[in-house]
Structures are given as structure tokens and as C-alpha cells.
Design a protein around this motif. Structure first.
Motif, short mmCIF file in Angstrom:
data_model
loop_
_atom_site.label_atom_id
_atom_site.label_comp_id
_atom_site.label_asym_id
_atom_site.label_seq_id
_atom_site.Cartn_x
_atom_site.Cartn_y
_atom_site.Cartn_z
N ARG A 151 0.85 -1.18 0.00
CA ARG A 151 0.00 0.00 0.00
C ARG A 151 0.90 1.24 0.00
N PHE A 152 0.47 2.24 -0.76
CA PHE A 152 1.26 3.46 -0.89
C PHE A 152 0.35 4.67 -0.66
N VAL A 153 0.89 5.64 0.10
CA VAL A 153 0.14 6.84 0.46
C VAL A 153 1.02 8.05 0.17
N SER A 163 5.80 10.72 0.93
CA SER A 163 5.08 9.49 0.65
C SER A 163 5.46 8.41 1.65
N LEU A 164 4.55 7.48 1.81
CA LEU A 164 4.71 6.32 2.68
C LEU A 164 4.48 5.07 1.85
N GLU A 218 -1.86 5.62 11.17
CA GLU A 218 -3.10 5.05 10.66
C GLU A 218 -2.95 4.25 9.36
N PRO A 219 -2.17 4.72 8.36
CA PRO A 219 -2.03 3.90 7.14
C PRO A 219 -1.48 2.51 7.41
N VAL A 220 -0.51 2.42 8.34
CA VAL A 220 0.06 1.11 8.68
C VAL A 220 -1.00 0.25 9.36
#
Length: 334
Positions: free
Chosen positions: A193-195, A326-327, A239-241
Motif C-alpha cells: 500500500r502506498f500513500v 510518501s509512505l 493510521e495507514p500502517v
């Protein structure tokens, strides 16, 4: 169509020459007579003790090719796509992947995938998609980070020190990952997943070579707002993790290794604590190698393997952090 994409080969190249942080401070004083730099300031603020420095006549492609030879020795066989994935590059044109392929003697299609320190993760993402859809079977993702080329040693004004500061703890390295098609649905890249929060793109730049400042020699050095980058990532939060792990039905304790991009030692403990990462399931690289941009995660994978933290069947979580910002998140069964 491929059931999955597995890591077949892994290579890292670290130049033999090293520069200690004390030597960095000494050079800054020599290049800037009268500069008031407290002894040990850089080490205290970053925890970096030394960095690797590539030979002057080496380019990003040389570092990538050196690491690729290690990966190819570990996993011999044909390569049907070369992806160069790094923050650095040899030239604006052509793609550095052409130069890497030529140095390796490979006759295969090529492309560059670039996203600052997340470049290798994004290169693996692209390779995974191309392998799963049957367009390629064995892809070489190679990175060459010659960060030393953009360090500002001579300061024309005192206010140039702060935006140049991150460059003093960045090191040179090469990394390579060979990805190949696998019939085992449980092996290899399980999910990713990429943010991006692109409103923060200006907090860390290396402007030279682009259309904004094409002939400005001052644009060939790092211009980074370290505090701004830290604030941007803190705003992003865990939160994304947490969402990705929840969607995948995983918890932090399921991982044998959590590899995370590292820019400074003091930042790591709060991040690990916030994410719930156990210290015995991580590898700290920033103290001995500095910030090596997109080569950081492959280095942690290699060191974890050498230290017996991971082996065949181990589950690893790769967390990439990059300017822009970016993450990148990737779960890999080794």
C-alpha cells in the motif's frame, strides 16, 4: 498469470571508503573558516557515526551494477526487465537503467522508477504488477544512491547550513532485488500500500537538473527542511500502517522483521513505540551507514538475513518514508 512474485536474489554494495561524522565536522570547519560548529553536534542530533562514500569516478549506475552482480550471483538466470529505482541518477536523459543494463551486459527492456527514498519499494511494486500479469518473469530492480555528490561543503551564507544539514549524514550505497514469478500463492509479496501527501513536496528538494532551475549551480545541493519533514510524517501518523495490517488480518507480532527507512537515530524509538514494533525484530542501520535513501530497506533485509533474524518463510514488513511526502508499505514472505 503468476500466483505470486518472490524475492529470488538480494544484493547490497557499500563502498569501502567511510567518512566519520567527526571528519565531516572537521571538513566543514576547514571549508568555512570562522564557522562556529559545536563539536559533536551532528552526531548528537542524528546518532550517525559514519557514512560510506563512493569513489569520485563512480556514478549511481556503478553502485547499482555492483549490487546487481551480487544479486545475480545469488540467483543466476535470465533477466527480462531492468528497473533502475533510486533518488539519484546518472543523467536526466537517457534513463539510468540503460546504463546499468549496459554495464551488466544485459539485453532486456529497461525503465526508471523514481520516488525519492521509496524508489526501490515502488520499483518492486511495478515489477510485482508486471510479473503477476504475465508480462515479465524475472525483473531486476536496482538502486544506486550517490548522495555524496549533492553535499554542500562550502557555505556562502550562515543560513545555508540548516537546509544543507541532512546531506551531512547521507551515505552512498547500491542495492538490487531480483523478483521472479512463483507458483506458490503464499510466497513473496503478499500485499502493499502506498500513500502520498503531496502538499508537502517543497519541504525536501534537490532542484538541480529539472526545469525549475535548469542552470542554477546553487540548485545542485540538498535543500531540506528537516523539522518540516518530521512534522509532515507525524501528521500522517500510524493510521495507514494500522489500516493495511487490519485489512490483511495481520498484527505487528506476526512479523519476524520490521524494516523501516531511517534518517536519524533519535526518531526511531518513538516511531517503533507508536507502531508497536519490538526492538528485537528490527535492524538499526542509520548509525553505521547514515541515510542511504532507497538502499536502506534492502540493506536491512540483508543484515537481518546475515544475523539469522529471517530466513526462508519469514514474514517481513517493509516501511518506506520519502520526501514528497510518501509512505510505502509492503508485506513480504521470504
Amino acid at each position: 498469470m503468476s500466483a505470486s512474485t518472490r524475492i529470488a536474489g538480494l544484493g547490497v554494495h557499500l563502498p569501502e571508503q567511510v567518512r566519520t561524522t567527526a571528519e565531516t565536522e572537521r571538513r566543514l570547519r576547514e571549508e568555512n573558516p570562522g564557522m562556529r560548529l559545536a563539536t559533536g553536534l551532528i552526531a548528537r542530533m542524528t546518532g550517525v557515526e559514519r557514512v560510506h562514500v563512493a569513489p569520485d569516478d563512480w556514478n549511481a549506475s556503478d553502485l547499482a551494477a555492483a549490487a546487481s552482480r551480487v544479486a545475480l550471483a545469488e540467483s543466476p538466470g535470465p533477466i527480462d526487465l531492468v528497473v533502475f529505482s533510486a533518488a539519484a541518477q546518472d543523467l536526466v536523459e537517457p534513463a539510468t537503467s540503460h546504463i546499468v543494463a549496459a554495464k551488466l551486459g544485459l539485453a532486456a527492456p529497461v525503465m526508471d522508477v523514481k520516488n525519492a527514498c521509496n524508489s526501490v519499494l515502488n520499483g518492486m511494486q511495478v515489477a510485482d504488477a508486471l510479473i503477476r500479469t504475465g508480462q515479465h518473469r524475472r525483473v531486476l530492480v536496482a538502486s544506486g544512491e550517490k548522495t555524496s555528490a549533492a553535499v554542500r561543503w562550502r557555505l556562502d551564507r550562515p543560513d545555508q547550513f540548516v537546509p544543507s544539514f541532512p546531506g551531512y549524514v547521507m551515505g552512498d550505497a547500491g542495492a538490487a532485488v531480483i523478483l521472479e514469478a512463483s507458483d506458490d500463492p503464499e510466497a513473496g509479496i503478499r500485499t502493499s500500500r502506498f500513500v502520498a501527501e503531496s502538499k508537502h513536496w517543497a519541504v525536501g528538494t534537490l532542484p538541480g537538473g529539472g526545469t525549475m532551475r535548469p542552470h542554477d549551480l546553487d540548485a545542485t545541493y540538498y535543500d531540506m527542511d528537516g523539522a518540516g519533514l518530521q512534522a509532515a510524517f507525524l501528521e500522517l501518523g500510524p493510521e495507514p500502517v494500522e489500516r493495511m495490517l487490519a485489512d490483511a488480518g495481520l498484527a505487528m507480532d506476526d512479523f519476524d522483521l520490521v524494516a523501516i527507512h531511517q534518517v536519524a537515530l533519535p526518531y526511531l524509538a518513538p516511531i517503533f513505540e507508536r507502531l508497536g514494533v519490538r526492538s528485537d525484530r528490527t535492524v538499526v542501520t542509520v548509525a553505521e551507514h547514515g541515510n542511504i535513501a532507497s538502499a536502506t530497506l534492502p540493506l536491512q533485509l540483508r543484515l537481518a538475513r546475515e544475523r539469522g533474524l529471517v530466513g526462508d518463510g519469514s514474514l517481513a514488513l517493509l516501511i518506506g518514508l520519502a520526501g514528497g511526502i510518501s509512505l510505502g508499505l509492503m508485506v513480504v514472505r521470504l
